[in-house]
Scaffold this active site. Structure first.
Site, PDB file in Angstrom:
ATOM      1  N   SER A  61       0.789  -1.237   0.000  1.00 28.45           N
ATOM      2  CA  SER A  61       0.000   0.000   0.000  1.00 28.45           C
ATOM      3  C   SER A  61       0.820   1.286   0.000  1.00 28.45           C
ATOM      4  CB  SER A  61      -0.951   0.019   1.206  1.00 28.45           C
ATOM      5  OG  SER A  61      -2.066  -0.802   0.967  1.00 28.45           O
ATOM      6  N   LYS A  64       0.288   3.899  -2.695  1.00 23.97           N
ATOM      7  CA  LYS A  64      -0.693   4.992  -2.656  1.00 23.97           C
ATOM      8  C   LYS A  64      -0.058   6.365  -2.472  1.00 23.97           C
ATOM      9  CE  LYS A  64      -4.430   2.068  -0.825  1.00 23.97           C
ATOM     10  NZ  LYS A  64      -3.772   0.855  -0.334  1.00 23.97           N
ATOM     11  N   SER A 121      -5.665   3.837   4.414  1.00 22.10           N
ATOM     12  CA  SER A 121      -5.096   3.146   3.255  1.00 22.10           C
ATOM     13  C   SER A 121      -6.178   2.481   2.412  1.00 22.10           C
ATOM     14  CB  SER A 121      -4.071   2.100   3.713  1.00 22.10           C
ATOM     15  OG  SER A 121      -3.219   1.729   2.668  1.00 22.10           O
TER      16      SER A 121
END
Length: 359
Positions: A61, A64, A121
């Protein structure tokens, strides 16, 4: 003139090249558990500690952060506004993994989606924003790959907006540090990444609203309390293991830590080891921070306080961002500064260590 000065100062900070002096540090390099780790000074990007910095690894993640940079640029360019309302698609709502649990047809602001990406997230929030900006996740991924190339990343490639596993989706610790540095230079990113929690107001599909908590344990301060930690980004997939970016600041010294492919608490233990190494062995000097006027050069090319740095005029408050990294046992009194042509040169004990170009 005010606008010109602002632009000149922005260019000055971007083109800053200040190199630290490296000699044998008193403290031994930390031993980290992750497959790759990197510690850099946030302002200059200089590497303080490294382990397998160019190995291509799954990033999860932390992907991102690239999406966040693009979203922020879109807002700053006026193409979208924080108050714009997005209608969530079925595709975005059906995203698995880490989510903020938005529903198909839900109307939610871009500000709330951005904070859903930063705090929780949210894969669903990330895809919703990708569709708003580029029309589809696939087109948004192309923007992401273009952006990291612009940032100087040479060992990274993205397939998804959110970091869900794909063998062709990877990053290096060196590139992740560059991405983190670029994100950290944006004050809005600092604001959202440093908050421990955020509340999303009720929507047409959620009458109670949502309380979001930052996944980064050092930011929530529930565990691994560390003096100076500002924010960061977490990531996890079963194949990547844990990934973590952390930035911390003490005085004028700001550090960025990247930890790739570790497990559980090892991420935070590695991060603390690297931060300790950086703070214990190095210091950051902001040589112009105490000046309250502007600079000019004299007949001999040496800088002094006055009205202008001929033919350039730059308010010194922007020169606060000019920093020099030294080892802890090196004295700032040995730093000297000299103006030559369109740059000023910084030396330590008579040896040039860096320069700042003025435009």
């Amino acid at each position: 003139m005010r606008f010109i000065c602002k632009v000149l100062c922005k260019i000055l900070v971007i083109t800053m090249i200040i190199c630290p002096l490296f000699v044998d540090a008193e403290e031994v390099y930390p031993i980290v558990n992750a497959k790759a780790g990197l510690l850099i000074e946030a302002n200059t990007g200089k590497i303080i500690y490294e382990k397998n910095k160019d190995e291509k690894l799954a990033v999860a993640s932390m992907t991102k952060m690239v999406a966040q940079i693009i979203i922020l640029e879109q807002v700053e360019s006026g193409k979208i506004k924080w108050s714009d309302v997005v209608t969530v698609s079925k595709n975005a709502a059906d995203m698995g993994g880490s989510q903020i649990y938005i529903s198909e047809g839900e109307k939610i602001t871009i500000e709330d989606l951005m904070k859903g990406i930063s705090m929780a997230s949210g894969n669903d929030a990330t895809v919703a924003m990708a569709e708003v900006i580029a029309g589809s996740e696939e087109k948004f991924v192309k923007l992401m790959n273009k952006k990291v190339k612009e940032l100087g990343c040479t060992g990274s490639h993205f397939v998804t907006t959110n970091g869900l596993h794909d063998d062709d989706h990877y990053v290096t610790a060196r590139d992740m540090a560059k991405i983190s540095k670029a994100a950290l230079e944006n004050e809005t990113f600092r604001y959202v990444a440093c908050k421990p929690n955020y509340y999303i107001a009720p929507t047409n599909k959620d009458k109670h609203g949502k309380e979001l908590w930052n996944h980064h344990k050092m930011v929530k301060r529930t565990m691994f309390n560390y003096d100076g930690v500002e924010g960061g980004k977490t990531g996890y997939t079963t194949k990547a293991g844990g990934t973590l970016v952390t930035f911390a600041k003490r005085g004028d010294q700001e550090l960025i830590v990247v930890d790739l492919c570790a497990h559980g608490y090892e991420l935070y233990e590695d991060t603390i080891k690297m931060l300790n190494y950086g703070f214990n062995n190095y210091k950051t000097i902001a040589p112009f921070k105490t000046m309250n006027t502007v600079l000019k050069d004299d007949t001999y090319g040496f800088l002094k306080t006055g009205n202008e740095l001929s033919p350039y005029k730059i308010p010194l408050k922007h020169l606060n961002d000019v920093t020099v990294m030294l080892e802890k046992n090196q004295s700032a009194s040995k730093l000297t500064y000299k103006c030559k042509d369109n740059k000023y040169i910084i030396s330590y004990d008579g040896k040039q260590i860096g320069s700042v170009k003025l435009h």
